[in-house]
Motif scaffolding. Sequence first.
Motif, mmCIF file in Angstrom:
data_model
loop_
_atom_site.group_PDB
_atom_site.id
_atom_site.type_symbol
_atom_site.label_atom_id
_atom_site.label_comp_id
_atom_site.label_asym_id
_atom_site.label_seq_id
_atom_site.Cartn_x
_atom_site.Cartn_y
_atom_site.Cartn_z
ATOM 1 N N LEU A 261 57.524 62.089 10.315
ATOM 2 C CA LEU A 261 56.657 61.158 9.585
ATOM 3 C C LEU A 261 57.484 60.049 8.936
ATOM 4 N N LEU A 262 58.625 60.411 8.391
ATOM 5 C CA LEU A 262 59.500 59.410 7.776
ATOM 6 C C LEU A 262 59.964 58.384 8.804
ATOM 7 N N ASN A 263 60.285 58.852 10.011
ATOM 8 C CA ASN A 263 60.695 57.934 11.085
ATOM 9 C C ASN A 263 59.565 56.975 11.459
ATOM 10 N N VAL A 264 58.332 57.501 11.506
ATOM 11 C CA VAL A 264 57.178 56.657 11.829
ATOM 12 C C VAL A 264 57.015 55.564 10.778
ATOM 13 N N TYR A 265 57.117 55.938 9.512
ATOM 14 C CA TYR A 265 56.918 54.966 8.437
ATOM 15 C C TYR A 265 57.995 53.885 8.465
ATOM 16 N N ARG A 266 59.223 54.292 8.693
ATOM 17 C CA ARG A 266 60.314 53.305 8.753
ATOM 18 C C ARG A 266 60.102 52.327 9.897
ATOM 19 N N ALA A 267 59.662 52.849 11.049
ATOM 20 C CA ALA A 267 59.397 51.969 12.195
ATOM 21 C C ALA A 267 58.217 51.050 11.901
ATOM 22 N N TYR A 268 57.190 51.582 11.242
ATOM 23 C CA TYR A 268 55.993 50.800 10.879
ATOM 24 C C TYR A 268 56.374 49.650 9.946
ATOM 25 N N LYS A 269 57.199 49.950 8.961
ATOM 26 C CA LYS A 269 57.648 48.900 8.041
ATOM 27 C C LYS A 269 58.566 47.907 8.747
ATOM 28 N N GLY A 270 59.311 48.409 9.746
ATOM 29 C CA GLY A 270 60.205 47.527 10.504
ATOM 30 C C GLY A 270 59.472 46.439 11.266
ATOM 31 N N VAL A 271 58.245 46.729 11.680
ATOM 32 C CA VAL A 271 57.432 45.723 12.391
ATOM 33 C C VAL A 271 56.377 45.119 11.458
ATOM 34 N N LYS A 272 56.547 45.369 10.135
ATOM 35 C CA LYS A 272 55.656 44.818 9.101
ATOM 36 C C LYS A 272 54.191 45.202 9.317
ATOM 37 N N GLY A 273 53.981 46.448 9.736
ATOM 38 C CA GLY A 273 52.623 46.965 9.877
ATOM 39 C C GLY A 273 51.826 46.319 10.999
ATOM 40 N N ASP A 274 52.487 45.858 12.029
ATOM 41 C CA ASP A 274 51.814 45.169 13.137
ATOM 42 C C ASP A 274 50.809 46.103 13.830
ATOM 43 N N LYS A 275 49.553 45.663 13.911
ATOM 44 C CA LYS A 275 48.495 46.497 14.488
ATOM 45 C C LYS A 275 48.678 46.705 15.988
ATOM 46 N N GLN A 276 49.196 45.700 16.671
ATOM 47 C CA GLN A 276 49.441 45.840 18.103
ATOM 48 C C GLN A 276 50.488 46.915 18.366
ATOM 49 N N TRP A 277 51.517 46.943 17.514
ATOM 50 C CA TRP A 277 52.548 47.988 17.623
ATOM 51 C C TRP A 277 51.921 49.365 17.419
ATOM 52 N N CYS A 278 51.033 49.465 16.422
ATOM 53 C CA CYS A 278 50.358 50.745 16.171
ATOM 54 C C CYS A 278 49.566 51.189 17.387
ATOM 55 N N GLN A 279 48.856 50.259 17.995
ATOM 56 C CA GLN A 279 48.038 50.577 19.162
ATOM 57 C C GLN A 279 48.906 51.044 20.326
ATOM 58 N N GLU A 280 49.999 50.356 20.557
ATOM 59 C CA GLU A 280 50.898 50.700 21.670
ATOM 60 C C GLU A 280 51.556 52.065 21.467
ATOM 61 N N ASN A 281 51.766 52.441 20.196
ATOM 62 C CA ASN A 281 52.463 53.691 19.904
ATOM 63 C C ASN A 281 51.513 54.805 19.455
ATOM 64 N N PHE A 282 50.195 54.566 19.609
ATOM 65 C CA PHE A 282 49.174 55.555 19.283
ATOM 66 C C PHE A 282 49.304 56.025 17.825
ATOM 67 N N ILE A 283 49.497 55.050 16.951
ATOM 68 C CA ILE A 283 49.567 55.285 15.514
ATOM 69 C C ILE A 283 48.287 54.758 14.884
ATOM 70 N N ASN A 284 47.702 55.532 13.984
ATOM 71 C CA ASN A 284 46.475 55.130 13.307
ATOM 72 C C ASN A 284 46.811 54.106 12.229
ATOM 73 N N ALA A 285 46.508 52.821 12.504
ATOM 74 C CA ALA A 285 46.886 51.729 11.605
ATOM 75 C C ALA A 285 46.211 51.857 10.240
ATOM 76 N N ARG A 286 44.943 52.292 10.245
ATOM 77 C CA ARG A 286 44.222 52.419 8.975
ATOM 78 C C ARG A 286 44.867 53.464 8.082
#
Length: 678
Positions: free
Chosen positions: A535-560
């Motif tokens: 989970l920590l790795n996911v959050y760091r990657a999410y912050k690395g792309v500044k919460g980009d929704k397209q990135w979330c979609q491509e990586n099957f991450i729930n943006a909401r």
Amino acid sequence: MLIVAFLFRETRMMSTKGVLGSPKPAKRVKLTSVEPTRDELLEERKKLPIFPAKGKLLQNVQQVSTAIIIGETGCGKTTQIPQFLYKAGMHRNHTIAITQPRRVAAISIAERVSKEMGTELGQTVGYCVRFEDVSCQATKIRFMTDGMLLRESTLDPLLKRYSFVILDEAHERTVHTDVLFGVVKGAQKRRRAKGLPQLKILVMSATMDVDQFSQYFDCAPVFYLEGRQYPIQVKYSVQSQSDYLFSALVAVMQIHQEAPLGQDILVFLTGQEEIESAVHTLRDIVKDVTKQYAPMIVCPMYAALPTGQQMRIFQPTPGGVRKVIVATNIAETSVTIPNIKFVVDTGMVKAKIFNPNSGLDMLKVCWVSKSQAWQRTGRAGREAPGTCYRLYTEEEFEQFSTNTIPEIQRCNLSSVILQLLALGISDIVHFDFMDKPRPEAILAALDQLVLLGAVEKQEKVQLTLLGRQLAAFPLDPRLSRVLLGAKEFDCLEEMLTVVSLLSVESVFHTPYNKRDTAHAARQKFISSEGDHLTLLNVYRAYKGVKGDKQWCQENFINARNMQTASQIRKQLREICVHLQLPFKSCGQNTGVIRKCLCHGFFTNAAELQHEGVYKTVASKKTVVIHPSSSLFMRKPGCVIYNELVQTSKCYMRNLSVVDPQWLYEAAPTYFKRKKTAN
């Protein structure tokens, strides 16, 4: 798939009228792209059954300090009564609090009422849910989760800000609701004794044990509001079903074959995995035999589903098509889905059950109560006559408990007791509960708080300094202990992230038909040390792309859910600032994160046995690693886990690899006691 005939018998007619027979009032969540205008809302409002009763209702409420209001489904009590009180000036320039068991209901109703009143949300009308407060000092109608009003009472036991407290959906009997009953009742009596302005209490529901509630609130009068009534045909299964998921699929296809198109179906299942499996199967059936079956739109509905997919259930069904919604019990009350003609009720629900003797706190699939069954049935009669297919026999139904066992009698009470102690209530056993918890559950919770360092047992039970700090967080005491312990391990920044992600639904989204792709995308985040580090790795990657929704979609991450976790982290950080905790990062030294987790979850440990199975340290129960875990294909010697889920097996969820020595260092007294007992 082979579709076989599914037989039902014992057809009967019911009305939505009646206390036990009436379904629970639903909270309208408008998620369609076309928003109604205020004029349309006002016209809709005038058609509500409660509207003609306004004068008589206000007159009755004016004359009493406490009232029980039974309002049939769809009568409009939740949205209209606060407005009636406000516009009549009965709030006396104070705030009207309306509590809801679920945050989705509190938010959506506040939005609806603010639109009806033509005010900006957060001004005259607002809401307050965990980690989110959209209200201000000028707010006069404040929708809240019951947990938030309970937390507010720790700072102001007399609830002096409020002139009315409306306890809505009272029959749900969540643990916070039950404690709140006693707190609000006590505040009302103390204000009266001190000569302070009166606090009025309204308890609202569509179905509950009226006598019990009235007696608890000092023989409060009961007012009945009529609602829309549509007949519902109830059909029972001919024989007991060994596989309720398969039976539900068969029932849906039978209805789809026989009923006119344009009449939609709502199916109740217990959880995300079951729902995704059912949705995938139904889509495959219709796709494979298009010449035999008419088109079907199949939509899942569960709390962790991304918003965009949740919206599909509210969109109008196209002509010549049937929509099938497969949902958890969130569809019983929190949302109203239009055009439902048929309900398929499996009779099963996933409930939290705590065993104080073994110390096990788990989610377990079990039968619903009779009142829940009627609530589900009522979903078919919201807009027109409907039919409910019950996938259990009438004999089985008669064996169901009449009402759902209150959560306070089947959950871990450590959070409840911590809150009561923070309120200055030390005599927990004699607190004015409507239904008292078992003494052994209270003792088990006190023992856990003692082990966490939150409570001292002397002449009377009292909070320690650490306990007061734990009570400052709106979290399970174990998670709060982890945050406070992080200062010893210089990892508060990382622990804030982990705790925030554990406080939301799963951040991973795994579509049933794209499981392999989703799992492949997830591999880049997987940590061999466990799910918390993943989970920590996911959050760091999410912050690395500044919460980009397209990135979330491509990586099957729930943006909401990631966005919600970010907001929670911010709120928790503010509490840590107030407590003057040092904000330090452990960098790449992730071992200290797992050590820190041991200080909160040492009772949730399991060790690998010689025969290759895991047994819990606390009760020696056989458990297995959940397939969704990053440790599923591994066999570490010792793990800690956040929760147990009981289905076909007892699964551990959210695990980390730990050293047994870390557990002993975290709670030497506990493990010495365990060693002596064994």
